[in-house]
Enzyme design. Structure first.
Site, PDB file in Angstrom:
ATOM      1  N   HIS A  63      17.249 -36.803  -7.116  1.00 17.07           N
ATOM      2  CA  HIS A  63      16.484 -37.279  -5.961  1.00 17.07           C
ATOM      3  C   HIS A  63      15.010 -36.901  -6.059  1.00 17.07           C
ATOM      4  O   HIS A  63      14.308 -36.900  -5.047  1.00 17.07           O
ATOM      5  CB  HIS A  63      17.107 -36.730  -4.677  1.00 17.07           C
ATOM      6  CG  HIS A  63      18.533 -37.151  -4.512  1.00 17.07           C
ATOM      7  ND1 HIS A  63      18.909 -38.400  -4.085  1.00 17.07           N
ATOM      8  CD2 HIS A  63      19.690 -36.496  -4.806  1.00 17.07           C
ATOM      9  CE1 HIS A  63      20.230 -38.500  -4.083  1.00 17.07           C
ATOM     10  NE2 HIS A  63      20.727 -37.347  -4.522  1.00 17.07           N
ATOM     11  N   ASN A 103      -2.082   1.978   5.779  1.00 16.07           N
ATOM     12  CA  ASN A 103      -1.149   0.972   5.255  1.00 16.07           C
ATOM     13  C   ASN A 103      -0.694   0.138   6.444  1.00 16.07           C
ATOM     14  O   ASN A 103      -0.142   0.673   7.399  1.00 16.07           O
ATOM     15  CB  ASN A 103       0.050   1.667   4.605  1.00 16.07           C
ATOM     16  CG  ASN A 103       1.187   0.695   4.300  1.00 16.07           C
ATOM     17  OD1 ASN A 103       0.946  -0.498   4.115  1.00 16.07           O
ATOM     18  ND2 ASN A 103       2.397   1.199   4.242  1.00 16.07           N
ATOM     19  N   GLY A 104      -0.963  -1.167   6.396  1.00 12.15           N
ATOM     20  CA  GLY A 104      -0.567  -2.040   7.502  1.00 12.15           C
ATOM     21  C   GLY A 104      -1.675  -3.029   7.813  1.00 12.15           C
ATOM     22  O   GLY A 104      -2.577  -3.242   6.995  1.00 12.15           O
ATOM     23  N   LYS A 136       5.944  -4.196  -3.928  1.00 15.10           N
ATOM     24  CA  LYS A 136       7.395  -4.022  -3.806  1.00 15.10           C
ATOM     25  C   LYS A 136       7.878  -4.178  -2.371  1.00 15.10           C
ATOM     26  O   LYS A 136       8.881  -4.800  -2.105  1.00 15.10           O
ATOM     27  CB  LYS A 136       7.755  -2.626  -4.325  1.00 15.10           C
ATOM     28  CG  LYS A 136       9.236  -2.336  -4.341  1.00 15.10           C
ATOM     29  CD  LYS A 136       9.911  -3.118  -5.425  1.00 15.10           C
ATOM     30  CE  LYS A 136      11.406  -2.949  -5.416  1.00 15.10           C
ATOM     31  NZ  LYS A 136      12.057  -4.045  -6.148  1.00 15.10           N
ATOM     32  N   GLU A 156       7.798 -14.606 -10.923  1.00 13.12           N
ATOM     33  CA  GLU A 156       7.208 -13.302 -10.632  1.00 13.12           C
ATOM     34  C   GLU A 156       6.698 -12.600 -11.886  1.00 13.12           C
ATOM     35  O   GLU A 156       5.642 -11.981 -11.884  1.00 13.12           O
ATOM     36  CB  GLU A 156       8.266 -12.371 -10.027  1.00 13.12           C
ATOM     37  CG  GLU A 156       8.635 -12.641  -8.618  1.00 13.12           C
ATOM     38  CD  GLU A 156       9.587 -11.577  -8.106  1.00 13.12           C
ATOM     39  OE1 GLU A 156       9.186 -10.812  -7.237  1.00 13.12           O
ATOM     40  OE2 GLU A 156      10.736 -11.508  -8.589  1.00 13.12           O
ATOM     41  N   ARG A 200       3.874  -0.146  -4.898  1.00 16.70           N
ATOM     42  CA  ARG A 200       3.616  -0.713  -3.570  1.00 16.70           C
ATOM     43  C   ARG A 200       2.301  -1.485  -3.506  1.00 16.70           C
ATOM     44  O   ARG A 200       1.999  -2.123  -2.495  1.00 16.70           O
ATOM     45  CB  ARG A 200       3.597   0.406  -2.523  1.00 16.70           C
ATOM     46  CG  ARG A 200       4.892   1.163  -2.430  1.00 16.70           C
ATOM     47  CD  ARG A 200       4.777   2.270  -1.416  1.00 16.70           C
ATOM     48  NE  ARG A 200       4.605   1.735  -0.080  1.00 16.70           N
ATOM     49  CZ  ARG A 200       5.586   1.439   0.755  1.00 16.70           C
ATOM     50  NH1 ARG A 200       6.820   1.641   0.403  1.00 16.70           N
ATOM     51  NH2 ARG A 200       5.338   0.960   1.949  1.00 16.70           N
ATOM     52  N   GLU A 260      17.375 -17.732  -7.725  1.00 22.09           N
ATOM     53  CA  GLU A 260      16.985 -16.364  -8.091  1.00 22.09           C
ATOM     54  C   GLU A 260      16.427 -16.327  -9.518  1.00 22.09           C
ATOM     55  O   GLU A 260      15.438 -15.632  -9.785  1.00 22.09           O
ATOM     56  CB  GLU A 260      18.193 -15.426  -7.932  1.00 22.09           C
ATOM     57  CG  GLU A 260      17.974 -13.987  -8.370  1.00 22.09           C
ATOM     58  CD  GLU A 260      16.860 -13.244  -7.643  1.00 22.09           C
ATOM     59  OE1 GLU A 260      16.314 -13.768  -6.664  1.00 22.09           O
ATOM     60  OE2 GLU A 260      16.505 -12.148  -8.102  1.00 22.09           O
ATOM     61  N   LYS A 312      12.666 -15.015 -10.400  1.00 25.76           N
ATOM     62  CA  LYS A 312      12.408 -13.927 -11.363  1.00 25.76           C
ATOM     63  C   LYS A 312      11.394 -14.377 -12.397  1.00 25.76           C
ATOM     64  O   LYS A 312      10.477 -13.633 -12.740  1.00 25.76           O
ATOM     65  CB  LYS A 312      13.683 -13.516 -12.097  1.00 25.76           C
ATOM     66  CG  LYS A 312      14.699 -12.621 -11.457  1.00 25.76           C
ATOM     67  CD  LYS A 312      14.285 -11.240 -11.052  1.00 25.76           C
ATOM     68  CE  LYS A 312      13.509 -11.220  -9.767  1.00 25.76           C
ATOM     69  NZ  LYS A 312      14.204 -10.947  -8.559  1.00 25.76           N
ATOM     70  N   TRP A 371      -2.667  -2.663  -1.694  1.00 27.25           N
ATOM     71  CA  TRP A 371      -2.338  -4.089  -1.860  1.00 27.25           C
ATOM     72  C   TRP A 371      -3.223  -4.793  -0.832  1.00 27.25           C
ATOM     73  O   TRP A 371      -3.048  -4.623   0.378  1.00 27.25           O
ATOM     74  CB  TRP A 371      -0.864  -4.340  -1.583  1.00 27.25           C
ATOM     75  CG  TRP A 371      -0.452  -5.754  -1.868  1.00 27.25           C
ATOM     76  CD1 TRP A 371      -0.055  -6.264  -3.070  1.00 27.25           C
ATOM     77  CD2 TRP A 371      -0.399  -6.841  -0.941  1.00 27.25           C
ATOM     78  NE1 TRP A 371       0.226  -7.608  -2.936  1.00 27.25           N
ATOM     79  CE2 TRP A 371       0.028  -7.990  -1.651  1.00 27.25           C
ATOM     80  CE3 TRP A 371      -0.684  -6.973   0.424  1.00 27.25           C
ATOM     81  CZ2 TRP A 371       0.191  -9.237  -1.041  1.00 27.25           C
ATOM     82  CZ3 TRP A 371      -0.529  -8.212   1.022  1.00 27.25           C
ATOM     83  CH2 TRP A 371      -0.096  -9.327   0.283  1.00 27.25           C
ATOM     84  N   CYS A 397       0.850  -1.186   0.000  1.00 28.78           N
ATOM     85  CA  CYS A 397       0.000   0.000   0.000  1.00 28.78           C
ATOM     86  C   CYS A 397       0.890   1.242   0.000  1.00 28.78           C
ATOM     87  O   CYS A 397       1.885   1.307   0.711  1.00 28.78           O
ATOM     88  CB  CYS A 397      -0.941   0.101   1.186  1.00 28.78           C
ATOM     89  SG  CYS A 397      -2.104  -1.246   1.301  1.00 28.78           S
TER      90      CYS A 397
HETATM   91  O1  M6R Z   1      12.827  -5.141   0.416  1.00 31.36           O
HETATM   92  P1  M6R Z   1      13.327  -6.525   0.682  1.00 31.36           P
HETATM   93  O2  M6R Z   1      14.631  -6.810   0.044  1.00 31.36           O
HETATM   94  O3  M6R Z   1      13.361  -6.832   2.166  1.00 31.36           O
HETATM   95  O4  M6R Z   1      12.255  -7.470   0.027  1.00 31.36           O
HETATM   96  C1  M6R Z   1      12.343  -8.859   0.131  1.00 31.36           C
HETATM   97  C2  M6R Z   1      11.415  -9.528  -0.858  1.00 31.36           C
HETATM   98  O5  M6R Z   1      10.096  -9.143  -0.651  1.00 31.36           O
HETATM   99  C3  M6R Z   1      11.796  -9.206  -2.311  1.00 31.36           C
HETATM  100  O6  M6R Z   1      13.119  -9.524  -2.577  1.00 31.36           O
HETATM  101  C4  M6R Z   1      10.880  -9.965  -3.289  1.00 31.36           C
HETATM  102  O7  M6R Z   1      11.141 -11.329  -3.225  1.00 31.36           O
HETATM  103  C5  M6R Z   1      11.057  -9.417  -4.700  1.00 31.36           C
HETATM  104  N1  M6R Z   1       9.786  -9.273  -5.328  1.00 31.36           N
HETATM  105  C6  M6R Z   1      11.917 -10.278  -5.549  1.00 31.36           C
HETATM  106  O8  M6R Z   1      12.005  -9.838  -6.855  1.00 31.36           O
END
Ligand code: M6R
Length: 613
Positions: A509, A100-101, A608, A493, A27, A486, A490, A74, A2
């Site tokens: 395995h 927000n929260g 984000k 996402e 956000r 990673e 990616k 969000w 948010c």
């Molecule tokens: O702001 P942060 O690095 O603490 O965030 C951690 C994760 O939320 C963040 O890396 C998330 O996995 C991303 N969307 C990855 O691309």
């Protein structure tokens, strides 16, 4: 999670709010809304979906107001809908609020309010908090400010709230605990935001509001208080950020811009820290806690998501170079599983945003138990940065794309410096190896530039070939295993294709059962000490008709016999190679996402900055 904005001043509020919401849309983008003080009433306009929906909806409506608040959501409590969009009205219709929260004890408060006859228009916890505040205001015949103070003492959870009251045409009331709030000081105006981006065009003077603080914001006055009603002196800081840093600058997407920024951001992460003339590393954060680090029996790394992957790689590198035990923890597990922590522990917290709720609370707990916290954070002044005993900023600049790219490689650059510096302090590295590694590290920005300049077209072609796959497997060994994880994250996402990262040797395995002529298997197979082993793993996939893609070192010949779908990176020491290997995988995900027609900067369901558990 948010985004919130606010404006009070001498200009029309709505354009400022709308522009701010667009900047904070990363956000959350389930719905957006604004509340404007129109003199005799507070008007609320809100709409499900992205900020552009709100913009269309508001056209032709009365926006003649110099004070307003705005929200981009969000969803937590209640599905994305007009009804659940913020701002919410209180039962009387006199007060509007954005939040927000998460209010954890909302159910109990709601029950109390329902018994008193309150009704609710939404499914949100936020509307409960708002009516709880209004109820206190009415019953105690007090000001809104007092009611907020009393109410917040009973709230369990996290919040930033902004309120507009029909009876207070010249005031925004704001408060925070656990979610971020910045107030910008303009000329006869104040700007409020979840981060500084909405106010960047207007002012560089900002105040970061702390937990349990309440702000009474007028056009020309900012009063800060704690929940005990004591007045506090705002600590005004200068923003070191340019507007261009939060714009696309000709790129189609922020994600692509951020991938292409990496030669510079990796350089910036090392600037002033790695001195190639003297062959030295300076990290003042390490100096500050050197005695703790040298005495530590173990280092614990705490993070989430992509930052956790950086932590996993750091475990391999720090253990190898510094001969100290390292544990890597998902913050969300670490905070709840009652870990054994003592004042001998040093915790490295890794976070782009510096606001991730799980990481933040895990650190608060560990700090209470005596651990020393080293924060590796991108956002300057963020909560994790402020909570840490020492630390280092990654200096990657604002990362707007929801998928983390440049923040990850900047984290790796600083973690390498950390490991190399600690190794010299501990005397666990030979001079020869130290010099070889820092030389390779210093060359990384140039190597990344080479990948961007020479590989992007080939990667696009590979993306075209595999864009319709249903699943992907990413495999790597040793230092390249975190990069396999990673790469898979990616792709998930950005493209919504199911992808799994796995240690290459573990494949036999279980996951090998997935392999058929449909499945692309991406090997992170740069030249390293296990190269023959990973080549054997590739043979095993080929024998089962899997479709092979590989990240390979330049000059590599063996892999070309196995597949023509090769993504090349320059040959460097195996410790340093992962910071290069990830770049083609970022591009591969990006191109697949774009080819599938998806909004890569705002993937569905994500936000984000994850400021809720
Ligand atoms: O702001 P942060 O690095 O603490 O965030 C951690 C994760 O939320 C963040 O890396 C998330 O996995 C991303 N969307 C990855 O691309």
């Amino acid at each position: 999670m948010c985004g919130i904005v606010g404006y009070i001043g001498t200009d029309l509020a709505y354009p400022v709010l709308l522009d701010g919401l667009k900047k904070l849309e990363y956000r959350g983008y389930d719905s957006a809304g604004v509340a404007l003080h129109l003199g005799d009433k507070v008007a609320v306009y809100k709409k499900e979906g992205k900020v552009s929906n709100l913009e269309n909806f508001v056209q032709g409506k009365n926006v003649q107001s110099l004070v307003g608040i705005g929200h981009t959501r969000w969803a937590t409590h209640g599905e994305p809908s007009d009804r659940n969009a913020h701002p919410h009205y209180s039962n009387s219709g006199n007060i509007a609020m954005i939040h927000n929260g998460i209010i954890e004890n909302y159910a109990q408060l709601k029950e109390e309010l329902v018994q008193k006859g309150y009704t609710f228009q939404s499914d949100t916890d936020s509307e409960v908090l708002l009516n709880f505040i209004e109820d206190i205001k009415i019953n105690n015949a007090c000001t809104l400010e007092e009611a907020v103070r009393v109410a917040l003492k009973r709230i369990v959870g996290a919040y930033v709230i902004l309120l507009l009251d029909k009876d207070l045409p010249d005031t925004i009331i704001a408060a925070r605990k656990g979610s971020p709030l910045v107030i910008g000081i303009g000329k006869g105006a104040h700007y409020l935001g979840s981060d500084a981006s909405p106010m960047l065009a207007y002012t560089k003077e900002v105040v970061y509001i702390n937990d349990y603080e309440l702000a009474i914001v007028k056009a020309d006055e900012l009063i800060l208080k704690n929940l005990g009603n004591e007045t506090l002196t705002p600590f005004v800081q200068q923003l070191d950020l340019e507007l261009a840093a939060i714009e696309k600058n000709g790129f189609d997407h922020f994600m692509l811009k951020e991938i292409y920024e990496q030669p510079k951001t990796i350089f910036d992460a090392m600037r002033g820290r790695l001195d190639m003339q003297q062959q030295t590393i300076t990290l003042s954060g390490i100096d500050k806690i050197a005695d703790k680090l040298l005495a530590a029996n173990r280092i614990i790394i705490v993070a989430c998501g992509t930052s956790w992957h950086a932590g996993l790689l750091a475990e391999y590198v720090i253990e190898e170079l510094c001969r100290v035990n390292v544990e890597v923890e998902y913050a969300s597990e670490f905070r709840y599983r009652n870990p054994i922590i003592t004042d001998k522990d040093v915790i490295i917290a890794i976070s782009q945003s510096g606001e991730t709720a799980d990481t933040l609370v895990a650190l608060e707990n560990a700090k209470q138990q005596g651990a020393t916290i080293f924060g590796l954070v991108n956002v300057v002044g963020s909560s994790i940065a402020r909570l840490s005993h020492a630390g280092a900023y990654t200096h990657a600049g604002p990362e707007i794309g929801v998928a983390s790219t440049k923040a990850f490689t900047a984290q790796l650059a600083v973690l390498y410096l950390f490991a190399l510096k600690l190794a010299t302090l501990k005397n666990t590295i030979s001079q020869e190896r130290y010099h070889r590694l820092i030389n390779d590290l210093a060359e990384v920005p140039t190597h990344v530039q080479w990948i961007l300049d020479t590989q992007d077209e080939a990667i696009k072609a590979i993306a075209e070939k595999y864009k319709d796959a249903r699943d992907f497997l990413y495999l790597g060994r040793g230092y390249n295993f975190p990069i396999a994880l990673e790469g898979a994250l990616k792709l998930k996402e950005i493209s919504y294709i199911h992808a799994e990262g796995y240690p290459a040797a573990e494949m036999k395995h279980g996951p090998i059962a997935l392999v058929d002529e449909e499945l692309p298997v991406v090997f992170v197979a740069t030249k390293d000490s296990y190269h023959d082993k990973i080549v054997s793993n590739m043979q095993e996939i080929k024998a089962r008709k899997g479709r092979l893609v590989a990240v390979a070192s330049t000059g590599e010949k063996t892999l070309a016999d196995l597949t023509s779908d090769l993504l090349y990176v320059p040959l460097v020491d195996e410790v340093i190679a992962p910071i290069l290997s990830v770049v083609p995988l970022q591009l591969l995900s990006y191109h697949i996402g774009v080819l599938r027609g998806l909004d890569v900067d705002k993937p569905r369901n994500l936000a984000k900055s994850v400021t809720v558990e």
